[in-house]
Design a protein around this motif. Structure first.
Motif, short mmCIF file in Angstrom:
data_model
loop_
_atom_site.label_atom_id
_atom_site.label_comp_id
_atom_site.label_asym_id
_atom_site.label_seq_id
_atom_site.Cartn_x
_atom_site.Cartn_y
_atom_site.Cartn_z
N PRO A 162 44.68 61.46 39.55
CA PRO A 162 45.55 60.29 39.53
C PRO A 162 46.90 60.64 38.90
O PRO A 162 46.95 61.43 37.95
CB PRO A 162 44.79 59.28 38.67
N GLN A 163 47.98 60.06 39.44
CA GLN A 163 49.32 60.42 39.00
C GLN A 163 49.74 59.58 37.81
O GLN A 163 49.39 58.42 37.69
CB GLN A 163 50.32 60.20 40.12
N ASN A 164 50.55 60.20 36.98
CA ASN A 164 51.25 59.49 35.93
C ASN A 164 52.33 58.63 36.58
O ASN A 164 53.00 59.06 37.50
CB ASN A 164 51.87 60.56 35.03
N ASP A 165 52.50 57.37 36.13
CA ASP A 165 53.46 56.47 36.78
C ASP A 165 54.90 56.94 36.64
O ASP A 165 55.72 56.71 37.52
CB ASP A 165 53.36 55.06 36.19
N ALA A 166 55.23 57.60 35.51
CA ALA A 166 56.62 57.98 35.26
C ALA A 166 57.04 59.15 36.15
O ALA A 166 58.20 59.29 36.49
CB ALA A 166 56.80 58.37 33.79
N LEU A 167 56.06 59.97 36.56
CA LEU A 167 56.41 61.21 37.27
C LEU A 167 57.16 60.97 38.57
O LEU A 167 58.22 61.56 38.78
CB LEU A 167 55.13 62.03 37.51
N PRO A 168 56.67 60.05 39.46
CA PRO A 168 57.41 59.85 40.71
C PRO A 168 58.84 59.37 40.49
O PRO A 168 59.74 59.76 41.24
CB PRO A 168 56.59 58.79 41.44
N VAL A 169 59.06 58.57 39.45
CA VAL A 169 60.42 58.07 39.18
C VAL A 169 61.34 59.23 38.83
O VAL A 169 62.44 59.38 39.38
CB VAL A 169 60.39 57.02 38.05
N VAL A 170 60.87 60.07 37.91
CA VAL A 170 61.68 61.21 37.49
C VAL A 170 61.96 62.12 38.69
O VAL A 170 63.08 62.59 38.89
CB VAL A 170 60.95 62.00 36.38
#
Lengths: 114, 246
Positions: B100-108
């Motif tokens: 599962p992905q960290n939510d902040a990662l796609p934004v960065v």
């Protein structure tokens, strides 16, 4: 200053060579080879440096300005590409060795069997 | 070979190497005062002749363009070698679950994506005017692909970056370089002779073939790096993903 510039290149080369000679891990060996090859970048750029010279890019620099040797910079570029490809091949071979023999220690890979 | 015999071989070899390096360095011209007649000549003639302001790019893609062709094929052959070595280990069909992905990662990653694409395109498109060039651009393009990898995860990435996408791209890069060279032959000039005329100094429309060759190597380098990434990741990460981190 002459001595220092050359000494940096030789020092990097010797560091890498020491690593390659004593390496017990093929990945470590590939990285040491990269370090060794980095010495050639430093050496090439030192060989082409002209005191007070700027980069051989004439946007904003008047023609005839004192610039360093563009040939060695082009050679350095070639050098970097070759370095990357060689490292990629060594790492692929290391992966293969690990798959076949379950080790990437060159000491234990001494006798290659079919 | 035992450590003892190895030392016996190594020490004389090192002595010879040290002697050669010492002798070589001793006769070099002093630092800051090189004997570089060829480089000085190019610095004088490249801008008037080719109307490109980056003399390094003019050297790589024009004056020594044939060398660079060889270099492109070194890259091509090495990548072919890696793919051949790793091919049977990368039968990855994109099965299995991603972490599962960290939510902040796609934004960065999205914030980094745009600037990186622009930088890569600028390096390729203006590489013969300002610092840059096809090789640097290709590496940044491949870096953009890694950003996508981080963002979408291994499973989606191997599906998207299949060999049927990257293989033709690599061929297009290496082949495109040759085609530009052959085009000069067809036009009745020597192989890789600069086409289209020099244009106006310091503008986008200058340098003739140099711009095209820049893009050819950018595509070649980006595709080669992408192939390396996918095959190494396939050989290493895929078993981990499939085996649930074992």
């Amino acid at each position: 200053m002459t001595v220092l510039a050359d000494a940096v290149a030789v020092w990097i080369f010797v560091l890498g060579l020491y690593g390659v000679a004593t390496s017990r891990n093929l990945i470590h060996l590939a990285l040491c080879l990269t370090v060794m090859q980095s010495a050639t970048y430093v050496h090439l750029l030192v060989a082409g440096y002209k005191r007070g010279g700027t980069a051989p890019i004439f946007s904003g620099v008047p023609l005839g300005a004192r610039t360093v040797d563009p040939i060695v910079q082009a050679l350095t570029l070639t050098d970097i590409v070759v370095s990357v490809t060689v490292v990629a091949l060594i790492l692929a071979l290391a992966l293969d060795a690990h798959k076949l023999r379950d080790t990437i220690d060159p000491e234990e890979l001494d006798e290659f069997r079919g | 070979m035992s450590p003892g015999t190895r030392r016996v071989v190594l020490v004389p070899a090192l002595a010879v190497l040290a002697a050669v390096i010492g002798a070589g360095l001793a006769d070099l011209p002093p630092f800051g005062h090189p004997h570089s007649p060829y480089g000085d000549l190019l610095n004088r003639v490249a801008v008037p002749e080719r109307h490109t302001t980056n003399v390094v790019a003019a050297t790589v893609f024009d004056y020594r363009g044939f060398d660079t062709l060889g270099e492109e094929f070194i890259l091509f052959c090495a990548v072919t070698g890696v793919v051949a070595l790793l091919r049977d280990q990368t039968e990855d069909t994109g099965q299995g679950e991603d972490e599962p992905q960290n939510d902040a990662l796609p934004v960065v990653l999205m914030l980094a994506f745009g600037p990186c694409v622009v930088i890569a395109a600028w390096l390729a498109a203006f590489g013969y005017l300002t610092p840059g060039g096809g090789f640097q651009a290709g590496v940044v393009f491949a870096g953009v692909a890694l950003l996508i990898y981080l963002g979408v995860g291994h499973r989606h990435f191997v599906v998207a970056a299949r060999d049927r996408v990257t293989d033709p791209l690599e061929g297009l890069g290496a082949g495109g370089y040759v085609v530009v060279g052959l085009a000069a032959l067809i036009a009745g000039m020597p192989f890789l002779h600069n086409l289209f005329g020099p244009g106006e100094t310091g503008t986008f429309a200058s340098g003739g073939s140099i711009g095209l060759l820049n893009w050819a190597s950018a595509v070649e380098v980006a595709a080669a790096n992408l192939l390396l990434f996918t095959h190494f990741l396939g050989a290493h990460v895929a078993p981990l993903v499939r085996g649930g981190g074992a």
